[in-house]
Enzyme design. Structure first.
Site, PDB file in Angstrom:
ATOM      1  N   VAL A  57       2.581 -11.062   1.443  1.00 58.55           N
ATOM      2  CA  VAL A  57       1.853  -9.859   1.043  1.00 58.55           C
ATOM      3  C   VAL A  57       1.857  -9.921  -0.481  1.00 58.55           C
ATOM      4  O   VAL A  57       2.885  -9.683  -1.112  1.00 58.55           O
ATOM      5  CB  VAL A  57       2.528  -8.579   1.581  1.00 58.55           C
ATOM      6  CG1 VAL A  57       1.842  -7.338   1.020  1.00 58.55           C
ATOM      7  CG2 VAL A  57       2.491  -8.561   3.115  1.00 58.55           C
ATOM      8  N   PRO A  58       0.733 -10.307  -1.084  1.00 59.45           N
ATOM      9  CA  PRO A  58       0.716 -10.763  -2.476  1.00 59.45           C
ATOM     10  C   PRO A  58       0.847  -9.677  -3.544  1.00 59.45           C
ATOM     11  O   PRO A  58      -0.060  -9.446  -4.339  1.00 59.45           O
ATOM     12  CB  PRO A  58      -0.620 -11.490  -2.579  1.00 59.45           C
ATOM     13  CG  PRO A  58      -1.493 -10.771  -1.605  1.00 59.45           C
ATOM     14  CD  PRO A  58      -0.586 -10.403  -0.460  1.00 59.45           C
ATOM     15  N   CYS A  59       1.997  -9.060  -3.607  1.00 60.76           N
ATOM     16  CA  CYS A  59       2.236  -8.044  -4.633  1.00 60.76           C
ATOM     17  C   CYS A  59       2.265  -8.666  -6.024  1.00 60.76           C
ATOM     18  O   CYS A  59       2.093  -7.963  -7.023  1.00 60.76           O
ATOM     19  CB  CYS A  59       3.507  -7.270  -4.339  1.00 60.76           C
ATOM     20  SG  CYS A  59       4.986  -8.282  -4.204  1.00 60.76           S
ATOM     21  N   HIS A  60       2.445  -9.980  -6.102  1.00 57.69           N
ATOM     22  CA  HIS A  60       2.432 -10.651  -7.400  1.00 57.69           C
ATOM     23  C   HIS A  60       1.049 -10.620  -8.046  1.00 57.69           C
ATOM     24  O   HIS A  60       0.912 -10.881  -9.231  1.00 57.69           O
ATOM     25  CB  HIS A  60       2.929 -12.105  -7.267  1.00 57.69           C
ATOM     26  CG  HIS A  60       2.092 -12.964  -6.375  1.00 57.69           C
ATOM     27  ND1 HIS A  60       2.256 -12.979  -4.995  1.00 57.69           N
ATOM     28  CD2 HIS A  60       1.088 -13.836  -6.651  1.00 57.69           C
ATOM     29  CE1 HIS A  60       1.385 -13.832  -4.475  1.00 57.69           C
ATOM     30  NE2 HIS A  60       0.663 -14.363  -5.455  1.00 57.69           N
TER      31      HIS A  60
END
Length: 162
Positions: free
Chosen positions: A123-126
């Site tokens: 889950v690409p919170c970056h």
């Protein structure tokens, strides 16, 4: 009682632990040490997570196809679902994330939920950055956030050359 299965991935940015149950991935987290549990068992779901993360780091995967068990509040789950819409190698600001959620005033709450994301990379919170383009707020460390964004940008650049 549900069994917990664990797989580990050695990556360029440290050891990653994948926890799963019989149906889904429960978490994907960085380990701050290379020491791993010595008595653990994997299942097909945790092994699939390990495989997909390995493909991501080998520049062979841009999207993850894993069954995730979102176990946050309704708002956190909404944020984590929205994060999955951010395209590979693209970024949005925390303000844009709040607007995408329907309320620009929820920027702090969205940022807090982003920071509690239990599925690092998957889950690409970056991919969420400051409005001024600064890298801020990554639970795994800003150096990892920078590495991930550069990894995705470099691969995207290579692909567009052909």
């Amino acid at each position: 009682m549900n069994s917990i299965f664990i797989s580990y991935v050695e990556s360029p940015i440290g050891m990653i632990e994948i926890k799963a149950d019989e149906q889904s991935i429960l978490s994907v987290q960085f380990k701050d040490t290379n020491k791993v549990e010595t008595s653990f068992s994997e299942n097909e779901i945790s092994k699939n997570g390990k495989q997909q993360l390995s493909e991501y780091f080998a520049s062979e995967r841009k999207e993850f196809e894993l069954p995730l068990k979102l176990s946050g509040t309704d708002f956190q789950n909404k944020v984590w679902t929205e994060l999955q819409v951010i395209p590979y190698s693209k970024t949005i600001s925390y303000l844009q994330l709040a607007k995408n959620l329907g309320d620009p005033k929820c920027i702090r709450a969205a940022g807090t939920a982003n920071g509690k994301n239990p599925f690092a990379i998957v889950v690409p919170c970056h991919r969420v950055i400051g409005s001024n383009g600064d890298l801020i707020g990554y639970a795994g460390g800003l150096w990892r956030k920078q590495w991930l964004l550069e990894h995705e940008h470099n691969l995207q650049k290579q692909v567009s050359l052909f």
